[in-house]
Design an enzyme around this catalytic site. Sequence first.
Site, PDB file in Angstrom:
ATOM      1  NE  ARG A 232      45.549  41.884  38.670  1.00  0.00           N
ATOM      2  CZ  ARG A 232      44.999  42.940  39.272  1.00  0.00           C
ATOM      3  NH1 ARG A 232      44.592  43.979  38.536  1.00  0.00           N
ATOM      4  NH2 ARG A 232      44.857  42.983  40.576  1.00  0.00           N
ATOM      5  CE  LYS A 257      42.402  38.502  41.084  1.00  0.00           C
ATOM      6  NZ  LYS A 257      43.673  38.113  41.741  1.00  0.00           N
ATOM      7  CG  HIS A 320      51.085  37.927  37.669  1.00  0.00           C
ATOM      8  ND1 HIS A 320      51.129  38.654  38.842  1.00  0.00           N
ATOM      9  CD2 HIS A 320      49.784  37.924  37.295  1.00  0.00           C
ATOM     10  CE1 HIS A 320      49.920  39.049  39.166  1.00  0.00           C
ATOM     11  NE2 HIS A 320      49.081  38.635  38.240  1.00  0.00           N
ATOM     12  NE  ARG A 323      50.032  42.671  39.187  1.00  0.00           N
ATOM     13  CZ  ARG A 323      49.268  43.749  39.371  1.00  0.00           C
ATOM     14  NH1 ARG A 323      49.351  44.776  38.528  1.00  0.00           N
ATOM     15  NH2 ARG A 323      48.434  43.812  40.391  1.00  0.00           N
ATOM     16  CG  HIS A 346      47.007  44.819  45.038  1.00  0.00           C
ATOM     17  ND1 HIS A 346      48.285  44.599  45.522  1.00  0.00           N
ATOM     18  CD2 HIS A 346      46.883  44.025  43.947  1.00  0.00           C
ATOM     19  CE1 HIS A 346      48.896  43.715  44.755  1.00  0.00           C
ATOM     20  NE2 HIS A 346      48.066  43.352  43.798  1.00  0.00           N
ATOM     21  CE1 TYR A 356      42.034  61.975  51.754  1.00  0.00           C
ATOM     22  CE2 TYR A 356      43.459  60.055  51.965  1.00  0.00           C
ATOM     23  CZ  TYR A 356      43.245  61.405  52.109  1.00  0.00           C
ATOM     24  OH  TYR A 356      44.247  62.213  52.589  1.00  0.00           O
TER      25      TYR A 356
END
Length: 391
Positions: A232, A257, A320, A323, A346, A356
């Site tokens: 970011r 974030k 941005h 990304r 995310h 995991y």
Amino acid sequence: MLTDAQVKSAKPREKTYMMRDDRGLYLRVDTAGRKYWILRYWENKKEHQLSLGAYPDISLKDARLSRDEIQTARTKGQSPTLKKAEAPQLFSEAADEWLNVRMKDKTESYIRTIRFRLNKYILPALGAWPLKDITSGNILRLCRDVEDTGHDETAKRVKTIVGQIYRFAIAAGWMDSDPTSALLGTLRPRNNKNYATLTNPSEIAILMRAMKSYPYTVMRCAMLFSVYTAARPGEVRAAEWSEFSGETWYIPAGKMKMKRRHVVPMSSQVKAILEVLRPITGNNRWLFPSPRNNGHCMSENGVRVALRTIGFTKEQITPHGFRAMFSTVANEHGWNYDVIERQLAHVEANSVRRAYNHAEYMPERVKLMQWWADYLDGLSVDAKDESGLPF
């Protein structure tokens, strides 16, 4: 003890500070230059701070008289915290109290953002108003003015900050209601349009060549670092040398974030960027320090302006948008969706699966980030760099 001349000439600094007078009386000077009288005292082994009013409305002499009255009352067993007259009268006073109490555990970047919004939008409109005289309509007009500048999301943030200050005032017993509670649904809905980006290989090639030809080394490094890491923009510009170790960039939770530490495997290209930067900014806290504001990291507009300078409009690409470029191209080339999403930080909703993924996908993420950097370099193989740097 303070003098009238010292109080009058007190200047704002980078952080709010206090000037001591006598018997617990202090002058608090905030970053915007506003001055408030504060009485500090101890009760039940806890420190308390009372606002005695703003200077110059309350003179040094008047502040001392108020202090003496309160201290006399305390000797008689009367708690000053119960005196209604000692509550902040102005919105700016309540905002200052809220900042000093609620911001203690926040990150520096978060506090800077809050102070910026207070000083740019909120306090010029509401600061001089009595706390109890501000209506929902006053706050709505403020938010509408921000919306009219094209910053719809900032308008919502402004309303949130004002609401937080009022709820803080309610908890402290200064107010009975929050005027922002009547504003539900009154602001423009959030625009969820995607960030502008490039996905066509020929367009990406032009972008890479333009960035590699940028004449200023630190900003060239910032642009390439951004696209290679797909981090970011805020994480990039606030990157610190202490966050890099071995083959990895460790971004602290406080900068993320979702408030979870994030790991970015470094490609050979990113490591080359660090080596170019080290003799230039290695003695600084920041990888990309501000050239104008000593002690601060690069402005949020730095990479954006550089992109415009090399000929790309905001409709073509934004910082941005790097990304989105990474995500689209990596998915099109068959990389595992979960690996890509995890690298983009995310967060997976399922906590078991999230844990995991963090362990299972790291080897794939290392390969993914090196593939991504090699892919970009392959498109820009004809790039000319007169500086002689490795990119």
